[in-house]
Every structure is written in structure tokens, then in C-alpha cells.
Scaffold this active site. Structure first.
Site, short mmCIF file in Angstrom:
data_model
loop_
_atom_site.label_atom_id
_atom_site.label_comp_id
_atom_site.label_asym_id
_atom_site.label_seq_id
_atom_site.Cartn_x
_atom_site.Cartn_y
_atom_site.Cartn_z
N CYS A 119 0.80 -1.22 0.00
CA CYS A 119 0.00 0.00 0.00
C CYS A 119 0.83 1.26 0.00
CB CYS A 119 -0.97 0.02 1.16
SG CYS A 119 -0.32 -0.62 2.68
N CYS A 132 0.52 7.96 5.15
CA CYS A 132 1.12 6.80 4.51
C CYS A 132 2.63 6.89 4.47
CB CYS A 132 0.54 6.58 3.12
SG CYS A 132 1.11 7.71 1.88
#
Lengths: 398, 130
Positions: free
Chosen positions: B41, B110
């Protein structure tokens, strides 16, 4: 610092002759094309001239060209317009999994509005199998839409063959030809499409000018209602300078198509061969059926946005389908569709070449690209391999 | 495009730490190692620390990820050197982002894994002391 533009798939620079052709319509010829006095009539005449040359680029008739604002608008218009025109006949639509967002998101919108959509798979090179199209067609199918060539992986789809199958069933066929028109030959006589979307800035024309080819006699529901512009099918005062620019760019593209292809194809091949000499770099998309200026790769163990930043630091401007470089922070659905796992899709990088790309540019690229890969791999914990990450799944919150 | 030919979305400090990252590599005799993230991801950071007298004496990193992820890793390894373990545990996503003159909002979560990876390295060290 050097500046090497290798992102022609994002947009092209404007051809100087196109700008010259547009200028009078920003300045003295500012009339509304619907007005009946000379400045209006001049603008009207310019639009109709542009329609002729835009049609000629794809061997269509002028009256089969509807000017729009972009490729995305043309795609929305084609798909919604046909779906709503034919909804009493059927409610099933077929598209591929590697369509542009302007097709995929329109298809998803129609799904929410009661239509059924089949998303066709592609093989590992991104090719759609025409047999899959045949199998997906039902009695309810009213429209098939397939991209002519993918801007992400460069693969050119067998649209003529798909169109033939679709037309034999009496179903409407649309192709998103944004990446191909003006870059490779596109001829309405051989492509078997009822609708073709394209845009000027992919062949050295201005942004803000697109077109939809609509085969004579095809019924469509407008996307924009209003006045009688574009035969009542696309209302709104025409963007005269942009339309004139599209016409001029189409005229030049038709004249120079072969020269342009002959210029970029060997450069593309050279770039691909150079890049593939670096270890663990892989070509994405089909090697043979490929846009002439398109070279796309997956570079293992490093991430695309970091590559783009270091490339930009060296003056090389390129693109990536990595999750981090996208605003949505999701791996490119096109790369996933050709079977590349998410962690490897992170290493996506796309170089697209055009008229201004030179042999010297490629030499500079050939020096710079391997250096950047080495530098990022030195930082990467995966320099020696992916060590079992294949099984990992994404649970992080975005 | 801003200076360094870099992307306008990043501060100059981020671009500096990205293009000239400090403390890259492995520490073969590390006292603690922490990994955070997932390549599926986004970003992965691996942080190595050396500890003496309850203080971090050296730190290095390996990172798979975007410009922000590499800059955060470089910054956290710079910041932590000389800190006591308790001080190091207080480094947060926010303090790292502030030290880099800010991160774009979409990169805050992230790519900003430096504090988490560091805390894991410290926990790894502490678990070995028991």
C-alpha cells in the site's frame, strides 16, 4: 540545467503554427459564432473550417464531428449519450478494465442509475481478446466501449476486430482514441466505430479542445443542454480559438503523421533497449502493438514518485502509475489488470516521446536513469529482493 | 517546479533530505531494529539504532517509498541521535513533519512512518534487555 520532456502522453507542447492560427480569434475575431454580423460570421467560418480538417484527420465527414472541451467530455458524452438514447432497447454496457477514468467512472455512474456493466479483462500485455467481447454480448447490450491505446502501458487494442464483432450484432461501438488520433493512423472506414473520442493536446494542439466523432445518423442524448451550437447536441458558446487550434493541429498531424511516427519509433525502441539492460527493470504493455513514442516500465524494489522527483532533479520529466504519485494513493488499476502485484506496481515509470525528443536526449537519459535506480535501491530495504512481501496485504488506513 | 528541480508540493527541507538523505544503510551490529509499513500500500521504513547508557548513539535507515518517506526517514535518524530512549519515544508524526517544514496532507499518514519505525526499534532494544 537540461530540460527533457518525456511526458507527451500527459500533454504535448503547442505547435507554433497552431498558436499563430489561434491568435486572431483571441484578438480581432472575437465575435460569437451565432451572431449574424461579420465578426460572428468569421468565427462561424473558422469553426466550420476546423471541423473539415478535424474530420479529415480520421477520414470522417465534417458533419460527423462534434467539438467538446476535452477527451474526458467526449468519453462522458459518448457513453451517457448512447446509454440514454438506447435505454429502451437495453441496459447492458461493455467496457474494458483498462479504460481511462472518464470511461470507467461514467460506467460506474450508469451502474448506479440502473444499467449493467461488464468489465472485460486483459492479458498480461494489456490486450483485450475479441472473443471475450463476443462472449460478453447479451440481448440487452447496447454499447461496447474499448480504449484504442492505453496511455499507461502503450498497448494498442485490436479495435477494428472488436468493432467488427460488435457491429455484426448491431450494437453501438465507441473507442476512446485520445492517445492514438494524431499519433497513429485512425480511419473511420476501417476502425468500425460509431463513436470516437479524441483531443487536440495529444497532437500538438491546445488544451480545452476535444471532439467526438458520431457516425452520421446515430442518435445521441446531449450532455449539455442549451442553445443550438453543434447542431443542438452540445450547447455553449464555442471556444473558437481552441477549436481553430484543433483544426490547425489536425491539418498538421495529417500531413506529418508518418514523419512523426518515423521519428519517435526508433527512439522509443532505443530507450526500451537501454532501460531493459538495467537489472530487474521490466517493460509493461505489448512490445509490438505499442504506441510509437511510448516506453513504460516497472522498476523493482523502488517507488515511482521518488524516481520522478530524482528524474525531475536531472531535468527529465516523466510519469508514474505508482500509488504514491497518484492523488488517490492507489496503485494503477491498469497495472493491476495486467497482473502486476501492488508492491511491484509501485515501481511504475512511463516515458513518452515526441517531436522534440532527440538522440542526445536519449544518451542523457541512458546515463541518468540507471544512476537514479542505483541510488534509490541503495536506500531500499528490498535491494536484495522482495523477501516474501508478495503475500502481504494492504491494511493501512489512507 | 521549485528549486532542486523538485516537486512544488514538498518543502525545501523535504527535498534536501530526499536528495541528500542522511544515515542511509544497515547497522550490522544494531541494538534495535524496527520496521513499519507495507510495500503493497505504500512505504516501508526500517530503522536501526545503537544504544549506550540509555541514549541513542547511532541510527540508520532503509526505506522503500516516495520522496516524503525517504525524507522522514532521514530526518528521524538525524533527530534521534543523542536522545535518551524516553525522549526518542516522544518523537511523533507531527514533530517529524514540523521538523521538515510540513508535509502535504495526503503524505501525513502513509509516508510518515518514521516515528513508528523508531519506536519499534526502541521496543526491540528494550525487549532484548529483559
Amino acid at each position: 540545467m537540461k530540460k527533457i520532456y518525456m511526458d507527451y502522453v500527459a500533454t504535448n507542447p503547442l505547435h507554433p503554427d497552431v498558436l499563430d492560427a489561434m491568435m486572431p480569434y483571441f484578438k480581432e475575431e472575437y465575435g460569437n459564432p451565432l451572431s449574424l454580423y461579420p465578426p460572428g460570421l468569421n468565427a462561424r467560418k473558422a469553426i466550420e473550417g476546423a471541423r473539415e480538417s478535424t474530420a479529415a484527420l480520421i477520414n470522417a465527414k465534417a458533419k460527423e464531428i462534434i467539438f467538446t472541451s476535452s477527451g474526458a467530455e467526449s468519453n462522458n458524452f459518448a457513453i451517457k449519450g448512447i446509454a440514454y438514447a438506447l435505454q429502451n432497447k437495453g441496459t447492458h454496457i461493455i467496457v474494458s478494465k483498462i479504460e481511462h477514468h472518464s470511461v470507467l467512472n461514467t460506467a460506474r455512474f450508469l451502474e448506479k442509475s440502473g444499467f449493467a456493466v461488464t468489465y472485460l479483462p486483459v492479458d498480461e500485455n494489456g490486450l483485450i481478446n475479441p472473443e471475450d467481447v463476443k462472449k460478453a454480448i447479451t440481448n440487452e447490450t447496447i454499447l461496447v466501449s474499448v480504449i484504442h491505446a492505453s496511455p499507461e502501458i502503450g498497448t494498442i487494442e485490436p479495435v477494428a476486430e472488436i468493432g467488427k464483432i460488435v457491429k455484426e450484432k448491431g450494437i453501438m461501438f465507441h473507442t476512446d482514441a485520445v492517445s492514438t488520433v494524431g499519433n497513429i493512423p485512425v480511419d473511420v472506414e476501417t476502425i468500425n466505430a460509431d463513436l470516437i473520442s479524441f483531443t487536440a493536446h495529444q497532437f500538438y494542439g491546445p488544451k480545452g479542445a476535444g471532439a467526438l466523432y458520431l457516425k452520421g445518423g446515430t442518435r445521441i442524448v446531449p450532455l449539455i443542454y442549451g442553445g443550438i451550437q453543434e447542431g443542438g447536441r452540445r450547447a455553449g458558446t464555442e471556444n473558437v480559438p481552441a477549436i481553430v487550434g484543433m483544426g490547425k493541429a489536425a491539418e498538421i498531424a495529417k500531413r506529418n503523421l508518418q514523419t512523426r511516427m518515423d521519428h519517435v519509433t526508433p527512439l522509443r525502441d532505443k530507450l526500451i533497449n537501454q532501460a531493459l539492460t538495467v537489472e530487474n527493470v521490466f517493460l509493461t504493455g505489448d512490445r509490438e502493438n505499442r504506441l510509437p513514442g511510448h516506453a513504460s516500465f516497472v522498476v523493482d524494489f523502488i517507488e515511482g514518485e521518488a524516481m520522478l522527483l530524482l528524474l525531475a532533479g536531472k531535468g527529465i520529466y516523466a510519469a508514474s502509475g505508482s500509488a504514491c504519485s497518484s492523488k488517490a494513493l492507489k496503485a494503477s488499476p491498469v497495472l493491476i489488470s495486467i497482473g502486476i502485484p501492488s508492491h511491484r506496481a509501485q515501481g511504475s515509470v512511463v516515458f513518452t516521446l515526441g517531436e522534440e525528443t532527440s538522440q542526445e536526449d536519449l544518451e542523457y537519459f541512458n546515463e541518468s536513469f540507471p544512476q537514479i535506480i542505483t541510488r534509490l535501491r541503495e536506500i531500499s530495504p528490498y535491494a536484495k529482493g522482495w523477501e516474501g512481501t508478495e503475500d502481504a496485504s494492504c491494511t493501512a488506513k489512507k | 517546479m521549485g528549486r532542486n528541480g523538485g516537486c512544488i508540493m514538498y518543502s525545501e527541507k523535504v527535498m534536501d533530505h530526499f536528495t541528500n538523505p542522511r544515515n542511509v544503510g544497515e547497522l550490522p551490529d544494531a541494538d534495535g531494529v524496527g520496521t513499519e509499513g507495507n510495500p503493497v500500500c505504500g512505504d516501508v521504513m526500517k530503522i536501526y539504532i545503537k544504544v549506550a547508557d540509555d541514549k541513542v548513539t547511532d541510527a540508520k535507515f532503509q526505506t522503500f517509498g516516495c520522496g516524503a518517506a525517504i525524507a522522514v526517514s532521514s530526518m528521524v535518524t538525524e533527530m534521534v541521535k543523542g536522545m535518551t530512549l524516553d525522549e526518542a519515544m516522544k518523537i511523533t508524526k507531527a514533530s517529524l513533519a514540523a521538523a521538515l517544514d510540513g508535509l502535504p496532507p495526503q503524505k501525513m499518514h502513509c509516508s510518515n512512518l518514521g516515528a513508528d519505525a523508531l519506536h519499534k526499534a526502541i521496543e526491540d532494544y528494550r525487549s532484548k534487555q529483559k
